[in-house]
Motif scaffolding. Sequence first.
Motif, PDB file in Angstrom:
ATOM      1  N   PRO A   4      37.070  42.911  37.284  1.00  0.00           N
ATOM      2  CA  PRO A   4      36.417  42.135  37.922  1.00  0.00           C
ATOM      3  C   PRO A   4      37.021  41.091  38.616  1.00  0.00           C
ATOM      4  O   PRO A   4      36.667  40.376  39.606  1.00  0.00           O
ATOM      5  CB  PRO A   4      35.413  41.653  36.857  1.00  0.00           C
ATOM      6  CG  PRO A   4      36.362  41.590  35.624  1.00  0.00           C
ATOM      7  CD  PRO A   4      36.958  42.965  35.596  1.00  0.00           C
ATOM      8  N   ALA A   5      38.448  40.784  38.301  1.00  0.00           N
ATOM      9  CA  ALA A   5      39.153  39.823  39.079  1.00  0.00           C
ATOM     10  C   ALA A   5      40.003  40.258  40.356  1.00  0.00           C
ATOM     11  O   ALA A   5      40.884  39.561  40.624  1.00  0.00           O
ATOM     12  CB  ALA A   5      40.223  39.294  37.684  1.00  0.00           C
ATOM     13  N   GLN A   6      39.606  41.547  40.478  1.00  0.00           N
ATOM     14  CA  GLN A   6      40.356  42.220  41.726  1.00  0.00           C
ATOM     15  C   GLN A   6      40.318  41.378  43.017  1.00  0.00           C
ATOM     16  O   GLN A   6      39.274  40.648  43.490  1.00  0.00           O
ATOM     17  CB  GLN A   6      39.742  43.505  41.893  1.00  0.00           C
ATOM     18  CG  GLN A   6      40.597  44.389  42.998  1.00  0.00           C
ATOM     19  CD  GLN A   6      39.725  45.410  43.231  1.00  0.00           C
ATOM     20  OE1 GLN A   6      38.704  45.468  43.976  1.00  0.00           O
ATOM     21  NE2 GLN A   6      40.365  46.629  42.649  1.00  0.00           N
ATOM     22  N   PHE A   7      41.369  41.074  43.569  1.00  0.00           N
ATOM     23  CA  PHE A   7      41.341  40.399  44.851  1.00  0.00           C
ATOM     24  C   PHE A   7      41.112  41.460  46.141  1.00  0.00           C
ATOM     25  O   PHE A   7      41.219  42.663  45.808  1.00  0.00           O
ATOM     26  CB  PHE A   7      42.966  39.606  45.163  1.00  0.00           C
ATOM     27  CG  PHE A   7      42.865  38.794  44.189  1.00  0.00           C
ATOM     28  CD1 PHE A   7      42.574  37.416  44.599  1.00  0.00           C
ATOM     29  CD2 PHE A   7      43.417  38.795  42.821  1.00  0.00           C
ATOM     30  CE1 PHE A   7      42.674  36.405  43.697  1.00  0.00           C
ATOM     31  CE2 PHE A   7      43.580  37.873  42.087  1.00  0.00           C
ATOM     32  CZ  PHE A   7      43.125  36.449  42.529  1.00  0.00           C
ATOM     33  N   ARG A   8      40.896  40.820  47.124  1.00  0.00           N
ATOM     34  CA  ARG A   8      40.592  41.675  48.393  1.00  0.00           C
ATOM     35  C   ARG A   8      41.713  42.649  48.797  1.00  0.00           C
ATOM     36  O   ARG A   8      41.627  43.833  48.824  1.00  0.00           O
ATOM     37  CB  ARG A   8      40.210  40.635  49.673  1.00  0.00           C
ATOM     38  CG  ARG A   8      39.869  41.384  51.022  1.00  0.00           C
ATOM     39  CD  ARG A   8      39.240  40.569  52.016  1.00  0.00           C
ATOM     40  NE  ARG A   8      38.824  41.071  52.916  1.00  0.00           N
ATOM     41  CZ  ARG A   8      37.621  40.772  53.452  1.00  0.00           C
ATOM     42  NH1 ARG A   8      36.889  39.753  53.051  1.00  0.00           N
ATOM     43  NH2 ARG A   8      37.022  41.527  54.700  1.00  0.00           N
ATOM     44  N   THR A   9      43.017  41.977  49.074  1.00  0.00           N
ATOM     45  CA  THR A   9      44.142  42.712  49.094  1.00  0.00           C
ATOM     46  C   THR A   9      45.184  42.128  48.516  1.00  0.00           C
ATOM     47  O   THR A   9      45.329  41.183  48.210  1.00  0.00           O
ATOM     48  CB  THR A   9      44.574  42.983  50.805  1.00  0.00           C
ATOM     49  OG1 THR A   9      44.740  41.969  51.250  1.00  0.00           O
ATOM     50  CG2 THR A   9      43.362  43.622  51.526  1.00  0.00           C
ATOM     51  N   ALA A  10      46.442  43.193  48.490  1.00  0.00           N
ATOM     52  CA  ALA A  10      47.731  42.532  47.710  1.00  0.00           C
ATOM     53  C   ALA A  10      48.752  43.261  48.649  1.00  0.00           C
ATOM     54  O   ALA A  10      48.669  44.593  48.757  1.00  0.00           O
ATOM     55  CB  ALA A  10      47.792  42.979  46.431  1.00  0.00           C
TER      56      ALA A  10
END
Length: 369
Positions: free
Chosen positions: A120-126
């Motif tokens: 759930p803590a995933q960011f948009r991009t890395a």
Amino acid sequence: MKFNYGEPAQPPITLTEEERAQQDRPDSLANPHEPIVVESESIHLVDLDNVAKAEDRPRILILTPLRDAAPHLEKHFELLSQLTYPHHSIDLAFLVGDCTDDTLEVLHAEIDRLQKDSNPAQFRTAKIILKDFGANFDQSVEDRHSFHAQGTRRKGIGRSRNYLLYAALKPEHEWVYWRDVDIVENPPDIIEEFMQHDKDILVPNIWFHRYDKNGKDIEGRYDYNSWQESWRGRRLASRLSKDTILAEGYKEYRTHRKYLAWMGDWRKNKKKEVKLDGIGGVNILVKADVHRSGINFPCYAFENQADTEGFAAMAKRAGYEVVGLPNYVVWHIDTEEKEGNLKGNRAQIEAKEAKERERAQVEIHKGSV
């Protein structure tokens, strides 16, 4: 449609009716008031006046340069995961360079764990950018913070920041949040709180915890690159070569500047603002348009400063506001630096005087009992 590839193309508006008929070009191409709609995947239109309006929240780019940072990455990603700003509006980017440890491997593992669809803590991009600059200064505390290493070191760090910035910044980003990897504690809502100030460039105060042999928690001031200029500093700069980097916090250059580290206390009003002339790089929130306007981190002497201090000087020269929050503290890892770098400087003198006042008060109290 017929084209003559052997001669330079003429703008349709410059052609006569007869010439247009000969080249079999549609009359509409010559109309200067009608935009030509081109449907091609290789042609992109970017409207910087309206690109931000497509997002529900301002899009933020978090940038972190890394070198031999493997021991700090687990804590770094723990703190990133705790940020309360919507992660779908945050892009992460890292520059890995001149490493002698397994920074890249650990970074890959941490990003893979964070960006799994089930997280759930995933960011948009890395994004990971690899670039070696041939840096040859040692990463030990003694070598990194020695006086003689500062000019070369700060130029190198400035260069790495610029490579990271220009490889990662996109038109949709409204803010750029520079964040070092060795932070150990900060409020989860730090981004929202910083954005409320709505400043061109904003930095907090940087402290660290240190425990003595008895286990007592000692609060220490860490970042002396955030400061207000003094008349002594201006006089010193006027006497130096334009190519000299004026490294702050060393007895060789006694500027008597006023440091943000000594201006405030985390127990007081966190929203208090002060204007600054130089800033450190541990934690910086920048409006993306400041960078787009050409304000970067000089890898050369700009007004006798480089890297983040040069960035502040360049921004102020361009009319941007540089602000510090003396009572908003972000906690840095204890680097176990030895006393001496600031010997003879204002911060060291103030600390010594404060200890002497405390000692005198104790003696007076003992005498009155």
